[in-house]
Design a protein around this motif. Structure first.
Motif, PDB file in Angstrom:
ATOM      1  N   LEU A  99     -29.868  26.159 -61.852  1.00 34.89           N
ATOM      2  CA  LEU A  99     -30.104  25.498 -60.553  1.00 34.89           C
ATOM      3  C   LEU A  99     -29.134  26.027 -59.507  1.00 34.89           C
ATOM      4  CD1 LEU A  99     -30.528  21.792 -61.751  1.00 34.89           C
ATOM      5  CD2 LEU A  99     -32.330  23.425 -61.213  1.00 34.89           C
ATOM      6  N   ARG A 100     -27.861  26.208 -59.922  1.00 37.78           N
ATOM      7  CA  ARG A 100     -26.846  26.730 -58.987  1.00 37.78           C
ATOM      8  C   ARG A 100     -27.175  28.154 -58.558  1.00 37.78           C
ATOM      9  NH1 ARG A 100     -21.591  26.800 -61.865  1.00 37.78           N
ATOM     10  NH2 ARG A 100     -20.763  27.669 -59.959  1.00 37.78           N
ATOM     11  N   PHE A 110     -30.283  29.688 -58.595  1.00 38.46           N
ATOM     12  CA  PHE A 110     -31.599  30.013 -58.021  1.00 38.46           C
ATOM     13  C   PHE A 110     -32.187  28.968 -57.084  1.00 38.46           C
ATOM     14  CE2 PHE A 110     -31.380  32.273 -62.114  1.00 38.46           C
ATOM     15  CZ  PHE A 110     -31.401  33.558 -61.603  1.00 38.46           C
ATOM     16  N   THR A 111     -31.508  27.852 -56.874  1.00 35.61           N
ATOM     17  CA  THR A 111     -32.083  26.859 -55.966  1.00 35.61           C
ATOM     18  C   THR A 111     -31.076  26.541 -54.856  1.00 35.61           C
ATOM     19  OG1 THR A 111     -31.205  24.906 -57.089  1.00 35.61           O
ATOM     20  CG2 THR A 111     -33.296  25.793 -57.919  1.00 35.61           C
ATOM     21  N   LYS A 112     -31.587  25.877 -53.836  1.00 36.16           N
ATOM     22  CA  LYS A 112     -30.694  25.462 -52.752  1.00 36.16           C
ATOM     23  C   LYS A 112     -30.490  23.949 -52.780  1.00 36.16           C
ATOM     24  CE  LYS A 112     -31.775  29.378 -49.828  1.00 36.16           C
ATOM     25  NZ  LYS A 112     -32.558  29.889 -48.719  1.00 36.16           N
TER      26      LYS A 112
END
Lengths: 245, 255
Positions: free
Chosen positions: B103-104, B106-108
């Motif tokens: 998540l850290r 590949f996501t915002k």
């Protein structure tokens, strides 16, 4: 042929290290963690070794000056030159090849053995950028550690000189100020930057491309120490030839 | 769905995969089985893009991987979750940080959103109280569940598992198998499992591809594998004493 292949693979690794950068919010933390592990964690051993080796250089120099015509302040002068030109940048770097280098090789090698690097690759992360780039950036603070080593080496020399009764404090202080050439500091820091890059990348290369299990991690650490030391010694020669002669 | 056509892979001139073609279906647990050295791991690493291959194609929902641009490949990789044989958890991170890692990267999402998602998937794999533990403090079964949680945290379309039961006791193996099957059905993902565990074959092998010497020797499901006359498959399936006895009992029952 293997040597040529490895040299080529090493430069390809460096090129790959700068591609597909990791998110800055993640990279920032990695760099700070590596500064803590590689630089802050090494300050103690650098300080300890520098102080006592500075003292030994002073004692050896003083004991070898038995001609009454040679002024006593030369003890301080010789200590300063030895510490700034060679001991702090070069020999500390060889000690660091053992400490920092084997840490880098074994940590990355263990990640290879336990498939953690594969896990990064499967996620689409450039594992070289994620693992090696922060260590390289962190080691760019290595000249800071070396400047502390220089200071403590000269301080150790002063303590040995004065408390060993080899010359007076005034003579030593006069000696370390005599014929000071500021470019020698620049030369030492240029060497240190180059050695810092070598200290980060050669051990990382040996860890990243290792094959096998736990035993091979140990072997890779030993090989990386040998090659890092060899490259540091060779570069030391060429840089000295280029910058001082 | 993943479609593989005529896949060839060699190492130093030795052909390890000799033209494998198969399809892994969506919403099903697809198993690759075979003896050690049959090419299972190489096949899985080709599917994951960790190995380049000489010939053939691998298509993820119609997108042929080798023809994609680097950005498109990265997008496909972002849709893949992987459970490694040794779990491959990052030693330097806690269990919660391991799960949060994709998540850290590949996501915002904000930190609280990521935390909620981590809580959700750790609950899903029954690890409510393990957030602050390091992987080295967790048992083998727990590590496998953390690896599954990390693999599914970013809602993957494809889940790959390399021998998820290796090193686990039979009871924990069943828990892991059930978990993988439930997750596959719940999120309707394409799951490919590399295994030589006969319990997994019986329990979750909705589609089975049997490899021998780099070739596909047989294809079927857990319903058909015990009825096949294929010598290569029966030789493998009934190699253990337990399975021989099960077969004997089955034959005696039928008589």
């Amino acid at each position: 042929m293997t040597y040529l292949h490895n040299i080529g693979a090493y430069f390809l690794m460096i090129a790959e290290m700068f591609r597909k950068p990791t998110k800055w919010s993640v990279m920032k933390n990695l760099i700070l963690k590596d500064v803590d592990d590689l630089i802050i964690g090494s300050l103690g051993i650098i300080a300890f070794i520098s102080f006592f080796v500075g003292g030994v250089i002073t004692i050896q120099t003083a004991l070898n000056i038995d001609n009454p015509l040679i002024p006593k302040y030369l003890v301080g002068f010789a200590t300063r030159q030895s510490v700034i030109l060679e001991f702090a940048p070069t020999f500390t770097s060889i000690i660091m090849a053992g400490k920092v280098g084997s840490f880098i090789t074994s940590s990355i090698g263990t990640m290879r053995v336990t498939e953690q690097i594969d896990a990064l690759e499967v996620m689409g992360i450039n594992s070289l950028n994620y693992l090696v780039f922060p260590k390289t950036v962190a080691l760019m603070l290595y000249p800071f550690a070396i400047s502390i080593g220089m200071f403590l080496g000269i301080l150790g020399g002063m303590a040995a000189c004065v408390y060993g009764g080899f010359s007076s404090l005034e003579d030593y202080i006069y000696g370390i100020q005599t014929d000071f050439i500021p470019f020698h500091i620049t030369y030492a820091f240029i060497k240190t930057f180059v050695f810092a890059f070598v200290l980060a990348t050669i051990p990382a290369f040996h860890g990243y491309y290792m094959k096998g299990g736990a035993l091979e991690v140990g072997k890779a650490s030993t090989t990386s120490f040998v090659w890092t030391s060899v490259v540091i010694i060779l570069l030391n020669y060429f840089l000295t030839q280029m910058l001082l002669s | 769905m993943i479609e593989v056509k005529d896949l060839h892979k060699s190492f130093n001139g030795v052909e390890v995969l000799k033209g494998i073609s198969t399809t892994f279906e969506k919403g099903k647990t697809n198993l690759i089985i075979g003896q050690s050295g049959s090419g299972k791991t190489v096949f899985l690493k080709c599917l994951l893009g960790l190995f380049d291959y000489e010939e053939g194609t691998i298509a993820y929902d119609g997108k042929i991987f080798s023809k994609l641009t680097e950005d498109e490949k990265r997008n496909v990789r972002g849709e893949i979750g992987m459970v490694f044989q040794g779990s491959a958890l990052f030693d330097s991170m806690t269990i919660a940080e391991n799960v949060m890692f994709p998540l850290r990267m590949f996501t915002k999402q904000s930190k609280s959103e990521m935390q909620d998602r981590v809580d959700f998937v750790l609950n899903r794999v029954n690890l409510q109280d393990a957030h602050k533990k390091k992987p080295s403090e967790a048992s083998g079964g727990m590590q496998k569940r953390v690896a599954i949680a990390r693999a599914i945290v970013n809602n993957p379309k494809y889940l790959f598992c390399d021998e998820p039961n290796s090193g686990l006791d039979p009871k924990t193996s069943i828990v892991i198998d059930d978990l993988i099957k439930e997750i596959t059905e719940e999120y309707n993902i394409t799951t490919v499992i590399n295994s030589h565990d006969m319990n997994s074959v019986m329990q979750i092998g909705e589609k089975i591809v049997f490899l021998k010497n780099g070739l596909k020797a047989w294809e079927g499901s857990n319903k058909t594998i015990f009825k096949t006359d294929n010598d290569v498959v029966t030789d493998f399936v009934y190699s253990s004493e337990l399975m021989k006895k099960v077969r004997q009992m089955y034959i005696e029952e039928r008589q």
